[in-house]
Design a protein around this motif. Sequence first.
Motif, PDB file in Angstrom:
ATOM      1  N   VAL A 160      17.353 -11.960  -0.378  1.00 38.98           N
ATOM      2  CA  VAL A 160      18.159 -12.820   0.487  1.00 38.98           C
ATOM      3  C   VAL A 160      18.054 -12.278   1.908  1.00 38.98           C
ATOM      4  N   PHE A 161      18.342 -13.167   2.892  1.00 40.50           N
ATOM      5  CA  PHE A 161      18.098 -12.827   4.289  1.00 40.50           C
ATOM      6  C   PHE A 161      19.291 -13.245   5.158  1.00 40.50           C
ATOM      7  N   PRO A 162      20.305 -12.407   5.237  1.00 44.01           N
ATOM      8  CA  PRO A 162      21.457 -12.737   6.082  1.00 44.01           C
ATOM      9  C   PRO A 162      21.098 -12.741   7.564  1.00 44.01           C
ATOM     10  N   GLY A 163      22.054 -13.172   8.408  1.00 40.64           N
ATOM     11  CA  GLY A 163      21.802 -13.328   9.826  1.00 40.64           C
ATOM     12  C   GLY A 163      21.541 -12.026  10.546  1.00 40.64           C
ATOM     13  N   LEU A 164      20.780 -12.126  11.630  1.00 40.97           N
ATOM     14  CA  LEU A 164      20.416 -10.938  12.406  1.00 40.97           C
ATOM     15  C   LEU A 164      21.627 -10.287  13.052  1.00 40.97           C
ATOM     16  N   GLU A 165      22.529 -11.104  13.617  1.00 43.53           N
ATOM     17  CA  GLU A 165      23.701 -10.540  14.310  1.00 43.53           C
ATOM     18  C   GLU A 165      24.552  -9.727  13.341  1.00 43.53           C
ATOM     19  N   GLU A 166      24.750 -10.289  12.165  1.00 40.86           N
ATOM     20  CA  GLU A 166      25.576  -9.627  11.143  1.00 40.86           C
ATOM     21  C   GLU A 166      25.008  -8.264  10.762  1.00 40.86           C
TER      22      GLU A 166
ATOM     23  N   HIS B 206      11.979 -10.090  14.504  1.00 39.17           N
ATOM     24  CA  HIS B 206      11.107 -11.254  14.366  1.00 39.17           C
ATOM     25  C   HIS B 206      11.964 -12.508  14.479  1.00 39.17           C
ATOM     26  N   SER B 207      12.393 -12.751  15.693  1.00 39.72           N
ATOM     27  CA  SER B 207      13.321 -13.841  15.985  1.00 39.72           C
ATOM     28  C   SER B 207      13.261 -14.098  17.476  1.00 39.72           C
ATOM     29  N   GLY B 208      13.125 -15.353  17.871  1.00 38.24           N
ATOM     30  CA  GLY B 208      13.042 -15.682  19.288  1.00 38.24           C
ATOM     31  C   GLY B 208      14.344 -15.435  20.019  1.00 38.24           C
ATOM     32  N   SER B 209      14.331 -15.640  21.316  1.00 35.27           N
ATOM     33  CA  SER B 209      15.481 -15.276  22.146  1.00 35.27           C
ATOM     34  C   SER B 209      16.367 -16.459  22.528  1.00 35.27           C
ATOM     35  N   SER B 210      16.005 -17.689  22.109  1.00 34.77           N
ATOM     36  CA  SER B 210      16.660 -18.878  22.654  1.00 34.77           C
ATOM     37  C   SER B 210      18.018 -19.199  22.055  1.00 34.77           C
ATOM     38  N   GLY B 211      18.354 -18.607  20.904  1.00 36.66           N
ATOM     39  CA  GLY B 211      19.625 -18.924  20.266  1.00 36.66           C
ATOM     40  C   GLY B 211      19.619 -20.249  19.539  1.00 36.66           C
TER      41      GLY B 211
ATOM     42  N   GLY C  62      17.354 -27.529  11.715  1.00 40.25           N
ATOM     43  CA  GLY C  62      18.555 -28.292  11.427  1.00 40.25           C
ATOM     44  C   GLY C  62      19.489 -27.558  10.491  1.00 40.25           C
ATOM     45  N   ASP C  63      20.149 -28.323   9.623  1.00 37.87           N
ATOM     46  CA  ASP C  63      21.145 -27.753   8.719  1.00 37.87           C
ATOM     47  C   ASP C  63      20.519 -26.979   7.573  1.00 37.87           C
ATOM     48  N   GLN C  64      19.203 -27.058   7.422  1.00 38.89           N
ATOM     49  CA  GLN C  64      18.560 -26.361   6.310  1.00 38.89           C
ATOM     50  C   GLN C  64      18.629 -24.844   6.466  1.00 38.89           C
ATOM     51  N   LEU C  65      18.759 -24.377   7.697  1.00 41.41           N
ATOM     52  CA  LEU C  65      18.753 -22.940   7.947  1.00 41.41           C
ATOM     53  C   LEU C  65      20.182 -22.460   8.181  1.00 41.41           C
ATOM     54  N   PRO C  66      20.731 -21.657   7.257  1.00 40.15           N
ATOM     55  CA  PRO C  66      22.137 -21.255   7.373  1.00 40.15           C
ATOM     56  C   PRO C  66      22.399 -20.255   8.489  1.00 40.15           C
ATOM     57  N   HIS C  67      21.388 -19.574   8.970  1.00 34.10           N
ATOM     58  CA  HIS C  67      21.544 -18.612  10.051  1.00 34.10           C
ATOM     59  C   HIS C  67      20.627 -19.008  11.205  1.00 34.10           C
ATOM     60  N   ILE C  68      20.941 -18.511  12.384  1.00 34.12           N
ATOM     61  CA  ILE C  68      20.179 -18.886  13.567  1.00 34.12           C
ATOM     62  C   ILE C  68      18.782 -18.276  13.507  1.00 34.12           C
TER      63      ILE C  68
ATOM     64  N   ALA D 229      17.561 -13.326  18.793  1.00 32.95           N
ATOM     65  CA  ALA D 229      17.439 -12.034  19.478  1.00 32.95           C
ATOM     66  C   ALA D 229      18.379 -11.931  20.679  1.00 32.95           C
ATOM     67  N   GLY D 230      18.496 -13.014  21.454  1.00 36.02           N
ATOM     68  CA  GLY D 230      19.392 -13.002  22.610  1.00 36.02           C
ATOM     69  C   GLY D 230      20.843 -12.851  22.203  1.00 36.02           C
ATOM     70  N   LEU D 231      21.229 -13.479  21.092  1.00 31.32           N
ATOM     71  CA  LEU D 231      22.604 -13.367  20.602  1.00 31.32           C
ATOM     72  C   LEU D 231      22.891 -11.958  20.102  1.00 31.32           C
ATOM     73  N   VAL D 232      21.917 -11.342  19.481  1.00 31.40           N
ATOM     74  CA  VAL D 232      22.078  -9.947  19.049  1.00 31.40           C
ATOM     75  C   VAL D 232      22.351  -9.058  20.251  1.00 31.40           C
ATOM     76  N   ALA D 233      21.574  -9.257  21.311  1.00 30.25           N
ATOM     77  CA  ALA D 233      21.767  -8.462  22.533  1.00 30.25           C
ATOM     78  C   ALA D 233      23.152  -8.693  23.129  1.00 30.25           C
ATOM     79  N   GLU D 234      23.595  -9.921  23.102  1.00 34.85           N
ATOM     80  CA  GLU D 234      24.872 -10.283  23.717  1.00 34.85           C
ATOM     81  C   GLU D 234      26.071  -9.816  22.895  1.00 34.85           C
ATOM     82  N   GLN D 235      25.959  -9.851  21.580  1.00 40.82           N
ATOM     83  CA  GLN D 235      27.122  -9.650  20.713  1.00 40.82           C
ATOM     84  C   GLN D 235      27.244  -8.262  20.107  1.00 40.82           C
TER      85      GLN D 235
END
Length: 602
Positions: A225-231, A253-258, A263-269, A273-279
């Motif tokens: 399983v692959f939980p979200g990067l921020e988490e 391995h994730s772009g910076s655009s957030g 669509g709704d098929q992907l449960p995590h962003i 990468a930009g959100l990880v940096a911010e949060q």
Amino acid sequence: MPLNRRTFLERSAAAGAGVAVAGAVAVPAEAHGGHGHPRPRKRYSFTVMGTTDLHGNVFNWDYFTDKEFDDKAHNDVGLAKISTLVDQVRKEKGRRNTLLIDAGDTIQGTQLSYYYAKVDPITARRGPVHPMAQAMNAIGYDAAALGNHEFNYGIPVLRKFEEQCDFPLLGANALDAKTLRPAFAPYSMHRLRTPHGKDVKVAVLGLTNPGIAIWDKANVSGRMVFPGLEEQAAKWVPKLRSMGADVVVVSAHSGSSGTSSYGDQLPHIENAAGLVAEQVPGIDAILVGHAHTEIPEYRVKNKETGKDVVLSEPLKWGQRLTLFDFDLVWEKGRWTVEKVAAQVLNSNTVAEDPEITGLLGDEHKKVVAYVNQIIGTSTAAMTTADAPWKDEPIIDLINVVQAETVKAALAGGAHASLPVLSQASCFSRTARIPAGQVSIKDAAGLYPFENTLEARLMTGAQLKDYLEFSARYYVQTPAGAPVDTAKLTNADGIPDYNYDAVSGLTYDIDIARPAGSRIVNLSFEGKPLDPAAKFVLAVNNYRASGGGAFPHVAGAQQLWADSDEIRNTIIRWVQAKGTVDPSLFASVDWKLTRDGVPVFQV
């Protein structure tokens, strides 16, 4: 694959103790002050180099055209070029003051990587060592994050590649489905020796893309399983700091655009990468991957600390090398990051490293011979040069192969009587099928991606929505205005691979109209399309899993799915037919119009 606990614990223990120890001479210490002057602070500088989305490129070579790689910007590709840049940086900075990392998508993308996954697989008994492992080991990589395409060939191939690498493959958010423990090493720790007797500990945290759970469902479902990067970053960064990390670098391995393109098929962003940096506080720099864009330096302010986190994404395929330059100062008994700057180096400025090209020369020759095998003949030349704006026979070829394959798979079943439609994109504007002999490289060049084929149940109304969504690709162009094909497509940055033509229906796309109301004269077998009618859509797994966020298809009932790549299906079709005759399958099913007038002559 169940978590290999022993391997992971051994890898983690090594990581905690310092997976890759570098060090020694750095920036000279400042002279001590005289009487009455404060003692100058100790300083140290080092550089982290980074690549991403190498996609199986070792040589500056295009196996689909069988010649040296080139594009409009005259970029070069491959690890052999990167190796030369790395050597230059190490010579300038001092090897012990550098680290080299990667942000994923390593073992898929060229016929070189395909050959050693499928034709002469590394998983075979006494099988070969993967060319990417050989090259990256020779260059001296210190760590690499997992990309989503690492899972394309299945977990056994990935595990064998991991075993062959002299550096860890990192994925803090790639978890064993049963234990929810990391299935790969989450991080690596690197110790840099300074002239001051105080080592610098650099932690590299690897994060991969949560979309793997969808895009490679067949390979990972029930296993990982692959939980979200921020988490996961919020979980691991404090641990790395508590372990004494002076510097924390994330390889994501994730772009910076957030954003997500699924669509709704992907449960995590997807591009987080930009959100990880911010949060997530405590991160100094992020090597960004996945998005295939060039970002020399991008600064994101962390919400909690107010400090800048420096992001950089080098261009794909080894076209660029990122440099993160860190300046540290010793204060209050520890090393503190005083400054971080990033830049990218262009691999077209250097020659290929003869050590790397020599190391893998035999492998390269084998693959060149493989792709040049003749599999049939064609009665006419076909090209994708005009395919982004015209219904061309070469795209019809993809669709006829897909439709025939799905019809054969559904024969005798509950859905055998339904009409089969097919979608295809122009993946490359330089693909061609020559008149005369057709080789593997010619056929494979139509489909450079590792997509597989599925059959989904769709209604007429859903297909209308699907086509309207696809037609957003064209820039709105009023009737009577000049048409410049260089400016006609890719509206709002939509890539060619996210424009689908659907065979089996006939329709016009009125580009004078706004997006969402462009599909006119939509018919099936000469009659207006019945919104309630049911159809089978032959569709690639990328689109079927939500790639591009096309409406309805991801939620549609799956009637059948293949495990082999579509390009191999095309190759087998050509071999079976012996002769490709466009007159037997080519037809103009769609065209661009303005107020009912065709934009191009048919």
